[in-house]
Design a protein around this motif. Structure first.
Motif, PDB file in Angstrom:
ATOM      1  N   ALA A  81      13.788   8.781  -6.245  1.00  0.00           N
ATOM      2  CA  ALA A  81      12.584   8.066  -6.665  1.00  0.00           C
ATOM      3  C   ALA A  81      11.316   8.663  -6.085  1.00  0.00           C
ATOM      4  CB  ALA A  81      12.691   6.592  -6.249  1.00  0.00           C
ATOM      5  N   ARG A  82      11.441   9.456  -5.040  1.00  0.00           N
ATOM      6  CA  ARG A  82      10.259   9.945  -4.335  1.00  0.00           C
ATOM      7  C   ARG A  82       9.374  10.861  -5.175  1.00  0.00           C
ATOM      8  NH1 ARG A  82      11.391  10.057   2.011  1.00  0.00           N
ATOM      9  NH2 ARG A  82       9.497  11.307   1.966  1.00  0.00           N
ATOM     10  N   LEU A 132      21.764  -4.200  -5.873  1.00  0.00           N
ATOM     11  CA  LEU A 132      20.528  -4.626  -5.203  1.00  0.00           C
ATOM     12  C   LEU A 132      20.070  -3.592  -4.183  1.00  0.00           C
ATOM     13  CD1 LEU A 132      21.325  -8.416  -4.625  1.00  0.00           C
ATOM     14  CD2 LEU A 132      19.774  -7.420  -6.329  1.00  0.00           C
ATOM     15  N   LEU A 133      21.025  -2.985  -3.491  1.00  0.00           N
ATOM     16  CA  LEU A 133      20.677  -1.949  -2.520  1.00  0.00           C
ATOM     17  C   LEU A 133      20.041  -0.752  -3.210  1.00  0.00           C
ATOM     18  CD1 LEU A 133      20.796  -1.139   0.459  1.00  0.00           C
ATOM     19  CD2 LEU A 133      23.080  -0.196   0.038  1.00  0.00           C
ATOM     20  N   VAL A 134      20.582  -0.379  -4.379  1.00  0.00           N
ATOM     21  CA  VAL A 134      19.999   0.713  -5.158  1.00  0.00           C
ATOM     22  C   VAL A 134      18.568   0.387  -5.561  1.00  0.00           C
ATOM     23  CG1 VAL A 134      20.100   1.917  -7.375  1.00  0.00           C
ATOM     24  CG2 VAL A 134      22.168   1.657  -6.025  1.00  0.00           C
ATOM     25  N   LEU A 135      18.338  -0.836  -6.020  1.00  0.00           N
ATOM     26  CA  LEU A 135      17.001  -1.240  -6.465  1.00  0.00           C
ATOM     27  C   LEU A 135      15.980  -1.127  -5.338  1.00  0.00           C
ATOM     28  CD1 LEU A 135      15.112  -2.462  -8.571  1.00  0.00           C
ATOM     29  CD2 LEU A 135      15.882  -4.739  -7.841  1.00  0.00           C
ATOM     30  N   LEU A 136      16.323  -1.633  -4.165  1.00  0.00           N
ATOM     31  CA  LEU A 136      15.393  -1.576  -3.037  1.00  0.00           C
ATOM     32  C   LEU A 136      15.199  -0.147  -2.550  1.00  0.00           C
ATOM     33  CD1 LEU A 136      16.304  -4.769  -0.970  1.00  0.00           C
ATOM     34  CD2 LEU A 136      14.387  -4.392  -2.530  1.00  0.00           C
ATOM     35  N   ARG A 137      16.247   0.654  -2.599  1.00  0.00           N
ATOM     36  CA  ARG A 137      16.102   2.059  -2.220  1.00  0.00           C
ATOM     37  C   ARG A 137      15.179   2.797  -3.191  1.00  0.00           C
ATOM     38  NH1 ARG A 137      16.257   4.947   1.919  1.00  0.00           N
ATOM     39  NH2 ARG A 137      17.298   6.708   0.955  1.00  0.00           N
ATOM     40  N   LEU A 138      15.244   2.439  -4.478  1.00  0.00           N
ATOM     41  CA  LEU A 138      14.344   3.047  -5.460  1.00  0.00           C
ATOM     42  C   LEU A 138      12.892   2.682  -5.160  1.00  0.00           C
ATOM     43  CD1 LEU A 138      16.331   2.489  -8.774  1.00  0.00           C
ATOM     44  CD2 LEU A 138      15.772   4.699  -7.739  1.00  0.00           C
ATOM     45  N   LEU A 139      12.637   1.407  -4.868  1.00  0.00           N
ATOM     46  CA  LEU A 139      11.275   0.980  -4.552  1.00  0.00           C
ATOM     47  C   LEU A 139      10.794   1.601  -3.242  1.00  0.00           C
ATOM     48  CD1 LEU A 139      11.493  -2.803  -5.508  1.00  0.00           C
ATOM     49  CD2 LEU A 139      10.364  -0.970  -6.776  1.00  0.00           C
ATOM     50  N   GLN A 140      11.682   1.659  -2.266  1.00  0.00           N
ATOM     51  CA  GLN A 140      11.339   2.265  -0.977  1.00  0.00           C
ATOM     52  C   GLN A 140      10.983   3.729  -1.150  1.00  0.00           C
ATOM     53  OE1 GLN A 140      14.493   3.139   1.878  1.00  0.00           O
ATOM     54  NE2 GLN A 140      13.414   1.921   3.413  1.00  0.00           N
ATOM     55  N   GLY A 141      11.810   4.443  -1.905  1.00  0.00           N
ATOM     56  CA  GLY A 141      11.551   5.851  -2.151  1.00  0.00           C
ATOM     57  C   GLY A 141      10.300   6.082  -2.972  1.00  0.00           C
ATOM     58  N   PHE A 142      10.020   5.192  -3.934  1.00  0.00           N
ATOM     59  CA  PHE A 142       8.830   5.324  -4.766  1.00  0.00           C
ATOM     60  C   PHE A 142       7.566   5.237  -3.912  1.00  0.00           C
ATOM     61  CE2 PHE A 142       5.719   3.945  -7.972  1.00  0.00           C
ATOM     62  CZ  PHE A 142       5.991   4.845  -8.993  1.00  0.00           C
ATOM     63  N   GLY A 143       7.556   4.299  -2.956  1.00  0.00           N
ATOM     64  CA  GLY A 143       6.405   4.188  -2.067  1.00  0.00           C
ATOM     65  C   GLY A 143       6.320   5.336  -1.080  1.00  0.00           C
ATOM     66  N   ALA A 144       7.476   5.745  -0.555  1.00  0.00           N
ATOM     67  CA  ALA A 144       7.495   6.838   0.428  1.00  0.00           C
ATOM     68  C   ALA A 144       7.120   8.168  -0.200  1.00  0.00           C
ATOM     69  CB  ALA A 144       8.882   6.939   1.061  1.00  0.00           C
ATOM     70  N   GLY A 145       7.217   8.249  -1.541  1.00  0.00           N
ATOM     71  CA  GLY A 145       6.925   9.505  -2.223  1.00  0.00           C
ATOM     72  C   GLY A 145       5.509  10.009  -2.041  1.00  0.00           C
ATOM     73  N   ALA A 146       4.596   9.130  -1.677  1.00  0.00           N
ATOM     74  CA  ALA A 146       3.217   9.565  -1.452  1.00  0.00           C
ATOM     75  C   ALA A 146       2.737   9.291  -0.042  1.00  0.00           C
ATOM     76  CB  ALA A 146       2.284   8.876  -2.452  1.00  0.00           C
ATOM     77  N   GLU A 147       3.544   8.616   0.758  1.00  0.00           N
ATOM     78  CA  GLU A 147       3.129   8.237   2.110  1.00  0.00           C
ATOM     79  C   GLU A 147       2.908   9.456   2.996  1.00  0.00           C
ATOM     80  OE1 GLU A 147       2.040   6.406   5.499  1.00  0.00           O
ATOM     81  OE2 GLU A 147       2.265   5.421   3.555  1.00  0.00           O
TER      82      GLU A 147
END
Length: 476
Positions: A81-82, A132-147
């Motif tokens: 997702a990053r 559910l773990l996959v979903l949260l990992r996707l959101l986590q990675g999406f945010g971390a992709g620009a952090e």
């Protein structure tokens, strides 16, 4: 825009005597450091939990080997997702500024990590648990992709030119601090009885992420826009289509940036997660709580080695220091994985600590300034984000899946792991010959450094007169 509203880096000599600029430099450093600490606390903790907890709590245990591979597969989903997060937020960062993106990413990334702490397990809800773990990992990675890209660009654009390598590396102490904090928290959790640890103890580190989120938000709300973006806005040169630019004029820089990151990012996750799974397996049989100290010691070394190698790159150049780290990892790969098989806690701790603290961080130090210097001002955020996050998928994200698969297929053969790590190091070593020296490059230049002839030299330092770039910034 007034100078008071947007303090800009003055000449190298005057920088130390401008209190407004110095205050914002400190604020930018602290803001980036807290964000880095949060990201790597979460990812290091997730890596530790993946190898030792999630494979047992979120998957069917009829085949433990498949459960381990599946757990690392979800670990890799966050990396997948990053690039999309980097593309989305990087575009916004190049169009409306760096500051607001950093506020959005910390909320998304930290919020997702906190919610992992309340997820039901496989025993409670069956197959819904890994979904559910996959979903949260996707959101986590999406945010971390620009952090991390945002932190890198922010500090490079704020830092004094002569010491850009050192100052750009300072926020990445947060990476070491976050990793160290994760390892220390995991060590404390291991003091719990096994039943309590597996029942509720593993949730505590994720729930505690909310504290770092609040601290980061408070700091970033007071942060001001970077000097180079202010100049772009003033002269109406902000890119309206940064995606188009990055896939045309910026493509070469992204490809080289990906190559530069393969050993640094891949090596980091191999030492932090796969090596732990390797030495705590039945094939080696070491105690997980003791070996985790290798990650802690490596991160402690990194607190010093990252800014030190960043400072070395100010003196000797980004490329020579970066290449030294890549070559060291190349030479270290086979001895490291062999030594992990000897069954000694002390040796395993030393190998992991040297791998993280020396091999990986000798590349990370100069990388903090090198990546932003490689890209032109109109698409710098997006270029750094794409370089970091595509490589995060190819190196970091796949490291766990490939590593766990190789171990399972070869009955925990250390040779194949040494070959895998050496391959990543060889790719990065080769990439260092494709990028020209960027030390002290003018960050208002619109063209990418990789597109330049390697014989073309950027103006290094303006000792006698302020450069036109600094004059333009001062005027802004």
């Amino acid at each position: 825009m007034s100078e008071q509203s947007h303090p800009t880096p003055p000449s190298p000599v005057a920088a130390d005597h401008d209190p407004d600029y110095a205050a914002n430099l400190r604020r930018a450093t602290l803001s980036s450091s807290v964000g880095s600490a949060l990201e790597y606390f979460d990812f290091a903790m997730y890596g530790l939990m993946t190898a030792l907890v999630f494979n047992k709590l979120f998957f069917d245990q009829s085949n433990p080997g498949i459960a381990l591979i599946a757990a690392f597969g979800i670990y890799g989903v966050g990396f997948a997702a990053r690039p999309f997060g980097g593309l989305f937020f990087g575009t916004i960062g190049d169009r409306i500024g760096r500051r607001w993106v950093l506020i959005a990413t910390i909320i998304l990334m930290g919020g997702s990590s906190t919610l992992i702490g309340v997820l039901p397990t496989y025993e409670s809800v069956g197959a819904l648990a890994p979904v559910l773990l996959v979903l949260l990992r996707l959101l986590q990675g999406f945010g971390a992709g620009a952090e991390q890209a945002g932190a890198t660009v922010l500090m490079a654009e704020y830092a004094p030119v002569r010491r850009r390598g050192f100052f750009s590396a300072l926020p990445f102490i947060g990476i070491q601090a976050g990793t160290l904090l994760a390892a220390f928290a995991f060590f404390l959790l291991n003091l719990l009885p096994e039943e309590q640890f597996m029942a509720w103890g593993w949730r505590l580190p994720f729930l505690s992420s909310i504290l770092l989120i609040l601290i980061a938000l408070w700091i970033r709300a007071r942060l001001r826009e970077t000097p180079t973006f202010v100049v772009l806005e003033k002269h109406e040169q902000v890119a309206h289509h940064p995606i188009r630019e990055i896939f045309t004029t910026g493509r070469a820089g992204v490809v080289v940036g990906i190559g530069l990151r393969m050993a640094e990012n891949g090596g980091s996750y191999l030492f932090q997660s796969v090596a732990l799974a390797f030495v705590t397996s039945t094939a080696i049989g070491l105690d997980r709580g003791i070996v985790t100290w290798g990650v802690s010691l490596g991160s402690l070394i990194g607190i010093f080695s990252v800014p030190f190698t960043g400072a070395l790159s100010d003196r000797f150049g980004r490329v020579p220091v970066y290449r030294a780290g890549a070559v060291f990892m190349l030479v270290f790969s086979f001895p490291a994985w062999y030594l992990l098989t000897v069954g000694s806690h002390a040796v395993a701790i030393a190998v992991i600590a040297i791998g993280i603290g020396v091999a990986v961080n000798t590349m990370l130090g100069p990388q903090c300034a090198l990546l932003p210097e490689m890209f032109g001002n109109r698409h710098r955020y997006l270029g750094v984000a794409m370089s970091r996050e595509i490589s995060a998928v190819l190196a970091g994200g796949l490291a766990g899946v490939i590593g766990a698969s190789l171990l399972d297929w070869t009955d925990y053969n250390w040779v194949v792991m040494g070959l895998y790590m050496a391959t990543l190091a060889a790719i990065t070593t080769s990439a260092t010959f494709l990028v020209p020296e960027t030390r002290a490059r003018d960050l208002l230049r619109r063209e990418d450094a990789v597109r330049l002839s390697t014989t073309e030299k950027d103006t290094a330092y303006a000792d006698a007169e302020p450069s036109p770039t600094l004059a333009a910034q001062k005027e802004a």
